[in-house]
Design a protein around this motif. Structure first.
Motif, PDB file in Angstrom:
ATOM      1  N   UNK A 307       0.887  -1.122   0.047  1.00 25.90           N
ATOM      2  CA  UNK A 307      -0.059  -0.002  -0.135  1.00 25.90           C
ATOM      3  C   UNK A 307       0.834   1.389   0.138  1.00 25.90           C
ATOM      4  N   UNK A 308       0.402   2.453  -0.545  1.00 31.15           N
ATOM      5  CA  UNK A 308       0.971   3.792  -0.634  1.00 31.15           C
ATOM      6  C   UNK A 308       0.267   4.574   0.098  1.00 31.15           C
ATOM      7  N   UNK A 309       0.855   5.346   0.778  1.00 27.40           N
ATOM      8  CA  UNK A 309       0.579   6.614   1.662  1.00 27.40           C
ATOM      9  C   UNK A 309       1.547   7.787   1.611  1.00 27.40           C
ATOM     10  N   UNK A 310       1.334   8.919   0.794  1.00 31.02           N
ATOM     11  CA  UNK A 310       2.268   9.876   0.519  1.00 31.02           C
ATOM     12  C   UNK A 310       3.445   9.430   0.005  1.00 31.02           C
ATOM     13  N   UNK A 311       4.794   9.495   0.537  1.00 25.90           N
ATOM     14  CA  UNK A 311       5.875   9.002   0.000  1.00 25.90           C
ATOM     15  C   UNK A 311       6.163   7.900   0.663  1.00 25.90           C
ATOM     16  N   UNK A 312       5.431   6.995   1.345  1.00 25.13           N
ATOM     17  CA  UNK A 312       5.831   5.782   1.857  1.00 25.13           C
ATOM     18  C   UNK A 312       5.080   4.520   1.052  1.00 25.13           C
ATOM     19  N   UNK A 313       5.812   3.438   1.168  1.00 29.03           N
ATOM     20  CA  UNK A 313       5.343   2.130   0.817  1.00 29.03           C
ATOM     21  C   UNK A 313       5.309   1.253   1.970  1.00 29.03           C
ATOM     22  N   UNK A 314       4.236   0.606   2.008  1.00 30.71           N
ATOM     23  CA  UNK A 314       3.808  -0.243   2.935  1.00 30.71           C
ATOM     24  C   UNK A 314       3.678  -1.838   2.627  1.00 30.71           C
ATOM     25  N   UNK A 315       4.073  -2.700   3.456  1.00 30.41           N
ATOM     26  CA  UNK A 315       3.855  -4.200   3.334  1.00 30.41           C
ATOM     27  C   UNK A 315       3.201  -4.482   4.244  1.00 30.41           C
ATOM     28  N   UNK A 316       1.830  -5.110   3.982  1.00 23.55           N
ATOM     29  CA  UNK A 316       0.729  -5.437   5.117  1.00 23.55           C
ATOM     30  C   UNK A 316       0.335  -6.542   4.926  1.00 23.55           C
ATOM     31  N   UNK A 317      -0.304  -7.193   6.008  1.00 24.05           N
ATOM     32  CA  UNK A 317      -1.212  -8.103   5.575  1.00 24.05           C
ATOM     33  C   UNK A 317      -2.678  -7.695   5.227  1.00 24.05           C
ATOM     34  N   UNK A 318      -3.395  -8.340   4.590  1.00 24.20           N
ATOM     35  CA  UNK A 318      -4.635  -7.892   4.318  1.00 24.20           C
ATOM     36  C   UNK A 318      -5.540  -7.632   5.495  1.00 24.20           C
ATOM     37  N   UNK A 319      -5.962  -6.300   5.752  1.00 23.41           N
ATOM     38  CA  UNK A 319      -6.798  -5.912   7.016  1.00 23.41           C
ATOM     39  C   UNK A 319      -8.412  -6.420   6.943  1.00 23.41           C
ATOM     40  N   UNK A 320      -8.572  -6.655   8.060  1.00 21.36           N
ATOM     41  CA  UNK A 320      -9.903  -6.949   8.354  1.00 21.36           C
ATOM     42  C   UNK A 320     -10.786  -5.383   8.647  1.00 21.36           C
ATOM     43  N   UNK A 321     -12.068  -5.315   8.649  1.00 20.02           N
ATOM     44  CA  UNK A 321     -12.644  -4.186   8.934  1.00 20.02           C
ATOM     45  C   UNK A 321     -12.373  -4.068  10.436  1.00 20.02           C
ATOM     46  N   UNK A 322     -12.089  -2.887  10.968  1.00 19.81           N
ATOM     47  CA  UNK A 322     -12.087  -2.693  12.446  1.00 19.81           C
ATOM     48  C   UNK A 322     -13.329  -2.665  13.115  1.00 19.81           C
ATOM     49  N   UNK A 323     -13.705  -3.368  14.110  1.00 15.96           N
ATOM     50  CA  UNK A 323     -14.694  -3.509  15.172  1.00 15.96           C
ATOM     51  C   UNK A 323     -14.750  -2.157  15.789  1.00 15.96           C
ATOM     52  N   UNK A 324     -16.126  -1.529  15.784  1.00 15.11           N
ATOM     53  CA  UNK A 324     -16.115  -0.242  16.672  1.00 15.11           C
ATOM     54  C   UNK A 324     -15.956  -0.832  18.201  1.00 15.11           C
ATOM     55  N   UNK A 325     -15.500   0.268  18.911  1.00 13.76           N
ATOM     56  CA  UNK A 325     -15.337  -0.062  20.329  1.00 13.76           C
ATOM     57  C   UNK A 325     -15.785   1.124  21.168  1.00 13.76           C
ATOM     58  N   UNK A 326     -16.018   0.732  22.502  1.00 13.88           N
ATOM     59  CA  UNK A 326     -16.636   1.838  23.476  1.00 13.88           C
ATOM     60  C   UNK A 326     -16.247   1.217  24.846  1.00 13.88           C
ATOM     61  N   UNK A 327     -15.445   2.102  25.534  1.00 18.37           N
ATOM     62  CA  UNK A 327     -15.127   1.895  27.000  1.00 18.37           C
ATOM     63  C   UNK A 327     -15.274   2.941  27.646  1.00 18.37           C
TER      64      UNK A 327
END
Length: 447
Positions: A307-327
């Motif tokens: 994945x690319x963001x601005x001037x950086x290249x990231x190597x990532x595992x496929x991300x799952x949708x983040x679950x909402x949280x409330x504490x």
């Protein structure tokens, strides 16, 4: 060099090794290796020896093979560990799936600094070289089977890799060994078997020294690969952004195309992932590295993504949708673990970042749901949290993991990004430090 000499030479070159484990399948090759190692161990007692047998459960006779392994090891007075594995076929086929399961169990059971010995021989090396060539592999693939490499907590060694299978058979017959013939070895549905049964005999009839010749070619490819690996490490060090594992796209652009490919390959290798194909690398270069500055593309490569963001290249595992949280975070504000992201908040961290938590306050920590506003600036104004995150250095795919801290029902801070002017401790300014997020949990990063 005879098989005994080859094994003795391996042990001599590793005189500091105190523990060996032979991967014993019950077949002829591994039986010969186990016999020779037991003879050496009995002669010198300079090292401890054990064996491991993996039951894949793929053959009806697999339980009998395990019993055979136990009988042989008892005769040789070698301790044996029998391990059962479950083989789940994947897109690489049943052979690769069985190997993956087998190596995973090897990894789990290997002692620290122990050498796991496998019985591959010269014909195995030649077959591997040809298979890799037929797949269009580069130098890494053509390097074939290494004689020794780091593996798990120890090493994986192949002392017989330069010995012919004929020489192993001679040892087996001279010692009247009783071994198992795996019926799957005659199935031509597997590429290696087809090559072994049909192609290799034809080639050897024309070039009798085929195995040794291809072995030398593999060795030369390995030497060339190591040279390129050293250059790739230098380029990777230059392209890696200080304090992180991301790559600087500008630095990658300055490299010649093949050197940039090698940097990407090395980055993947050091994460322990499957190597990318050439078409994958071409896509990463075209769609991410050489794309326009405002690009935020994604390239899926096997079981990971670039994945690319601005001037950086990231190597990532496929991300799952983040679950909402409330504490609800109650005084005295003991460490709060946010299970959905892996982040732990402490009162001390809040103070360090300029967030004052009053013992009488009602504190809530939750994920954003949209439409949030944060009071900031002088004179004060309200700014959309969405806009604040867009202007931050936080990659888009982890923005939903950033906690919002509410005090007495009012938004006090976007964690690691900004603090409301009404809740800054000692008049501290808006935060400019990077977000303190556990990316391994939050975005499945491999960085």
């Amino acid at each position: 060099m005879t098989p005994f000499d080859a094994v003795a030479d391996y042990v001599r070159r590793h005189s500091d090794v105190k523990q060996y484990c032979v991967a014993y399948s019950g077949g002829m090759d591994s039986h010969v290796l186990l016999l020779l190692m037991s003879q050496l161990q009995q002669e010198s007692s300079a090292f401890e020896l054990r064996a491991i047998h993996i039951d894949h459960g793929l053959q009806d006779e697999s339980a009998q093979w395990a019993e055979h392994a136990e009988t042989v090891c008892q005769q040789l007075e070698v301790p044996l560990l029998v391990e059962q594995v479950s083989v789940d076929s994947d897109d690489e086929g049943p052979e690769a799936a069985a190997r993956k399961a087998r190596y995973a169990r090897f990894s789990e059971t290997l002692y620290a600094s122990e050498h796991l010995l496998l019985a591959q021989h010269a014909e195995d090396q030649a077959e591997t070289f040809l298979l890799q060539a037929l797949r269009g592999s580069g130098l890494d693939g053509l390097s074939g089977i290494p004689k020794k490499r780091r593996f798990a907590a120890g090493y994986m060694g192949r002392p017989l890799i330069a010995c012919s299978q004929e020489s192993l058979r001679e040892v087996a017959e001279n010692n009247a060994l009783d071994w198992i013939e795996d019926p799957s070895n005659t199935s031509e549905q597997y590429d290696r078997n087809y090559l072994r049964l049909n192609v290799m005999p034809l080639l050897q009839s024309r070039w009798p020294a085929l195995a040794q010749t291809l072995g030398r070619s593999a060795h030369r490819c390995a030497a060339a690969s190591q040279t390129l690996l050293g250059l790739a490490q230098q380029d990777l060090d230059t392209a890696t952004i200080d304090g992180s594992a991301e790559l600087n796209l500008s630095a990658l652009k300055e490299l010649p195309r093949e050197r940039a490919y090698n940097v990407l390959r090395l980055c993947v290798r050091q994460r322990g992932l499957r190597m990318p194909r050439l078409q994958d690398l071409i896509q990463v270069m075209a769609n991410l590295v050489e794309a326009s500055d405002d690009s935020h593309g994604v390239v899926n490569v096997r079981d990971y993504v670039f994945r690319r963001h601005k001037d950086r290249l990231y190597l990532l595992l496929p991300s799952a949708d983040t679950q909402p949280f409330h504490y609800d975070w109650l005084a005295p504000f003991d460490p709060l673990e946010i299970a959905e992201t892996g982040l732990t908040l402490t009162r001390e961290q809040c103070l360090e970042k300029g967030i004052e938590l009053s013992p009488d306050a009602s504190v809530t920590v939750k994920s954003r749901s949209g439409g949030e506003l944060l009071k900031m600036g002088e004179p004060a104004f309200h700014k959309a949290v969405k806009k604040i995150l867009q202007e931050s250095s936080v990659p888009p795919w982890i923005r939903d993991t950033i906690p919002l801290i509410y005090i007495d029902g009012k938004l006090a801070a976007v964690w690691g990004i900004a603090i409301s002017v009404d809740y800054q401790a000692n008049g501290e300014p808006i935060m400019t430090s990077p977000v303190n997020i556990d990316t391994d949990r939050a975005d499945h990063s491999l960085a």
